[in-house]
Design an enzyme around this catalytic site. Structure first.
Site: not given
Ligand code: PCD
Ligand SMILES: [Cu+]
Length: 805
Positions: A236, A383-384, A759
């Site tokens: 990433q 996802r936060c 997120e």
């Molecule tokens: N106002 C606005 C904002 C935003 N957007 C869009 O929506 C999307 C998202 O963005 P953002 O919020 O800035 O974010 P990024 O940096 O691009 O990415 C990151 C995130 O992303 C989410 N989502 C998703 N989806 C998918 N399909 N796969 C994946 O793996 C994933 N992962 C998850 C996570 S866990 Mo961490 O790493 O835990 O810290 S952190 C995270 C991109 O395409 C953009 O351009 C729009 O349209 N408008």
């Molecule tokens: Cu977190």
């Protein structure tokens, strides 16, 4: 001349720029099996690696015998810590300033820990050889509970025993990692001690795992003749991996090329550095051949980064009328065997101090104790943005508990405590400056849309019917209002291993008026190839369909910190807009020259520069691009390229209002989600369709976490949820239909006003689902029940409340 008859609206539509629901360009490849993932990479002579892993959660490694494994036909090497030690690679630094064993050095600290790395001509031979490595273990006492760990005589990290100070200050105990504090403790305690109403609760956000569809993997290829190392992987943050690989191996950074090809979901799991990467590199250097390592599903669940595991002890105080006066929180954070938490270096608890949420709380304090246990390391965002989901869950539970204590409607309690529109930019008690928001408008829109008052009436009738014995189903209305903090972010306070968290975009316009742009981020499914081209289309007037977006190859992309923490839009998206503006500035000079007027006499209009007051005289971006390469223009160098590195002045603060309506069967503990409404405000919306997809995905992960997904251990530290038989991944069957909605409050400091969104649905979704379960039992006095709310646990809640009698 088509151009002249085309209306302005047509020209705007043709761009597919900001705000258009452009179809995802990458899906053509993905839906036709043409994606190129790490496991698709097959190099000549490539070898395959596989790990010997510890069956024990805590044990001394007395000896390792590799003879039988080496004797197996097809086995090329078996690496142990002894082989890595001369290279100083038997331990590696973690993102959190701790260090982690690459291969077991003297002992193992969690089940599934890497003990030896087998390299063979074939993946199956490697797996067979793993079985032949004989390891003699001596079991040690296991600590799986962080509260116990802080009292126990058992020393987990013998390597640290002498060192009193850790990466984040003094340690109180041999299993303690850090205490991190923010806010005014004394003032908070004073307010709470003298408050009219105080509630106290322990809110646990259980351990879970991102579990992306594609597991983690890497292919290392050392070209000894040219001294070049190429590393393909599920990264990433490819540039950071290159820098770390250079620092660790001593290979000069220009001789390392890191490539993240297509990635099958990241969700934070692919931010950190794993022993598999290091071992593949070493094995390739040793053998002179490419080495591939791809973990299987069980290895992914058991050994790569977990998420959450926060025990949050909270106190919240208010007046009798419900105005919140103070918030106190102490967290016991279970980090497992090594502190490999993925957070900006200065924030060992991430951005947890966003835990005052969307409320105007005058004084607050938070303290987080990090603790070692015999569990897998990690602590990734999943996802936060860095512990924000924990923070949002905490405050949204505390609000519900306070509403119960005050005998107030929880929607109303939120309304009277929201930060008001005119208070932005708002300075929170724990140090953040919220950039913009309009919470009351969003909340009212959400409550009206779901018919909140009618739902409450129906719920009250249901409770009466239940008491009369006419139904066994209760109804829960799960409310959640969240504020996220995404886009790390200011280099002055956010860095990873010393690298400031800026991001970048480089754009090159070709003579015929199409373009390629490269960014320091990397899509894992988010659709960057689609959306970043839209930003550029609006900024440069070149249609999105004529712009290729490329990410993930460190030989070509400008340096960036990667994609996680919803930072791509706030940071790289801003760099993209600014790179586009640089192109436009040069294009303006070229247009003026071609039209034989002064620079200030032309203005940009969708896809061209027109003469002010005489729009029939213009030069399209296509014409300008051609001229940039084919005409000698006095005082202007040829070509049309730009690069922008962007250090954001602040983070962005997206927010949202979610409502989940759920029926709960008291006798079976099963739940039925009737309705889920999600209003998101992510500022300026680049692509509404991509946003909707992001919200659906994030809500489904939130559903998983709240309703069943967990990484659980028994007392011996055996991971009980190491397969998808036990680890809950929702299918279409469990997933409800979501209704999405939005308001649009631009970020005042972002060039196009956009905030992140990826997120948000997790951050807001988890409390909505969990609050629905709690709310169903509110009439019977339930204050707090820990997630995940699987059927068995819900049945237990009902049973404990005497509803089965
Ligand atoms: N106002 C606005 C904002 C935003 N957007 C869009 O929506 C999307 C998202 O963005 P953002 O919020 O800035 O974010 P990024 O940096 O691009 O990415 C990151 C995130 O992303 C989410 N989502 C998703 N989806 C998918 N399909 N796969 C994946 O793996 C994933 N992962 C998850 C996570 S866990 Mo961490 O790493 O835990 O810290 S952190 C995270 C991109 O395409 C953009 O351009 C729009 O349209 N408008
Ligand atoms: Cu977190």
């Amino acid at each position: 001349m088509k151009d002249e008859v085309e209306s302005r609206d047509d020209r705007v539509a043709n761009l597919k720029g900001l705000g258009s629901a452009r179809k995802r360009v990458e899906d053509v490849r993905f839906t036709q099996g043409k994606g190129n993932y790490v496991d698709d990479i097959k190099l000549p002579g490539m070898l395959h690696g596989d790990f010997v892993r510890s069956p024990y959660a805590h044990a001394r490694v007395k000896s390792i015998n590799i003879d039988a494994a080496m004797a197996l036909d097809g086995v090329v090497a078996v690496l142990t810590a002894k082989d890595l030690e001369p290279l100083s690679l038997h331990w590696m630094p973690t993102l959190a300033g701790d260090k982690q064993m690459v291969l077991a050095d003297g002992k193992v600290l969690f089940q599934g820990q890497e003990v030896a790395f087998v390299v063979a001509r074939d993946r199956y031979v490697a797996a067979d050889a793993v079985e032949l490595v004989e390891v003699d273990y001596e079991e040690l006492p296991v600590l799986t509970d962080p509260f116990e760990a802080m009292k126990s005589d058992t020393v987990l990290r013998e390597d640290l025993e002498d060192g009193a100070d850790g990466a984040h200050g003094p340690r109180r105990h041999h299993n303690h990692i850090f205490l991190w504090e923010e806010g005014d403790k004394a003032a908070t305690e004073e307010v709470i001690d003298s408050a009219e109403v105080v509630v106290e609760e322990m809110v646990y956000y259980h351990r879970t795992h991102p579990c992306p569809l594609e597991t983690c993997g890497a292919v290392a290829s050392m070209d000894k003749v040219n001294g070049k190392l190429t590393l393909y992987g599920t990264f990433q943050a490819p540039h950071v991996v290159r820098t770390v690989a250079s620092l660790l191996s001593g290979i000069e950074e220009h001789n390392i090329r890191v490539v993240s090809p297509d990635i099958g979901g990241g969700f934070g799991n692919k931010v950190g550095v794993y022993p598999g990467y290091v071992c593949s590199i070493v094995a390739s250097i040793v053998t002179g051949l490419p080495v591939k390592w791809v973990e299987d599903r069980m290895e992914n669940l058991m050994a790569t980064a977990f998420a959450r595991d926060y025990w949050m002890q909270g106190k919240i105080s208010a007046t009798k009328e419900g105005k919140i006066t103070g918030l106190h929180c102490h967290v016991t954070a279970d980090h497992g065997a090594f502190d490999a938490c993925a957070d900006p270096t200065k924030y060992p608890a991430g951005f947890f101090h966003i835990c005052t949420g969307s409320y105007d709380i005058p004084v607050a304090y938070v303290g987080v104790d990090g603790v070692y246990t015999n569990k897998a390391p990690g602590g990734v965002a999943y996802r936060c943005s860095f512990r924000v989901t924990e923070a949002a869950y905490f405050i949204e539970r505390m609000i519900e508990v306070l509403a119960m204590e005050l005998n107030m409607d929880a929607a109303e309690l939120r309304r009277i405590n929201f930060i008001r529109k005119e208070q932005f930019p708002y300075q929170s008690a724990l140090g953040w400056e919220y950039d913009s928001g309009d919470y009351h408008t969003a909340w009212d829109k959400a409550l009206t849309s779901v018919g909140y008052d009618d739902l409450r009436r129906e719920q009250a009738e249901r409770v009466e019917a239940f008491k009369r014995g006419e139904t066994r189903k209760l109804m829960g209305i799960g409310l959640s209002f969240f504020t996220e903090i995404v886009g790390a972010g200011p280099v002055k306070n956010c860095d990873i291993l010393g690298m400031g968290m800026f991001d970048s975009c480089e754009i090159r316009i070709h003579p015929t008026g199409s373009a390629i742009a490269r960014l320091g981020t990397i899509s894992q499914g988010q659709g960057h190839a689609t959306t970043f081209a839209q930003i550029l289309a609006t900024e440069t007037g070149i249609p999105a369909d004529s712009i290729t977006i490329e990410e993930g190859d460190t030989d070509t992309a400008p340096y960036g910190l990667g994609t996680y923490g919803s930072r791509s839009t706030p940071v790289a998206g801003a760099a993209t807009a600014l790179a586009g503006r640089k192109i436009r500035a040069k294009a303006q000079m070229i247009a003026a020259y071609l039209l034989e007027v002064h620079d200030d006499d032309v203005e940009f209009d969708v896809d061209r520069f027109v003469l002010k007051g005489a729009p029939e005289r213009f030069k399209t971006m296509k014409e300008i691009a051609y001229a940039a390469y084919n005409q000698a223009i006095p005082g202007i160098e040829p070509g049309l390229e730009a690069v922008s590195y962007y250090d954001p002045p602040n983070m962005t603060y997206p927010f949202g209002a979610y409502v989940c309506v759920m029926d709960v069967d008291v006798d079976t503990g099963t739940t039925d989600i009737r309705q889920f409404y999600a209003l998101d405000d992510c500022g300026t919306r680049i692509n509404p369709m991509v946003i909707e997809g992001q919200v659906h995905g994030g809500l489904t992960e939130a559903l998983a976490i709240a309703m069943g997904q967990e990484i659980a251990y028994d007392d011996l530290g055996n991971c009980k949820t190491g397969t998808l038989m036990d680890f809950f991944i929702p299918t279409a069957w469990e997933t409800p239909n979501y209704v999405t909605d939005h308001t649009e409050t631009p970020s005042p400091h972002h060039p196009i006003g956009a905030k992140g969104v990826g997120e948000s649905p997790n951050v807001g979704g988890v409390p909505a689902f969990s609050n629905a379960v709690h709310d169903a039992f509110r009439a019977f006095g339930l204050r707090q029940a820990h997630m995940p709310h699987d059927h068995w646990r819900i049945w237990q809640i009902a049973n404990d409340l005497g509803l089965h009698d």
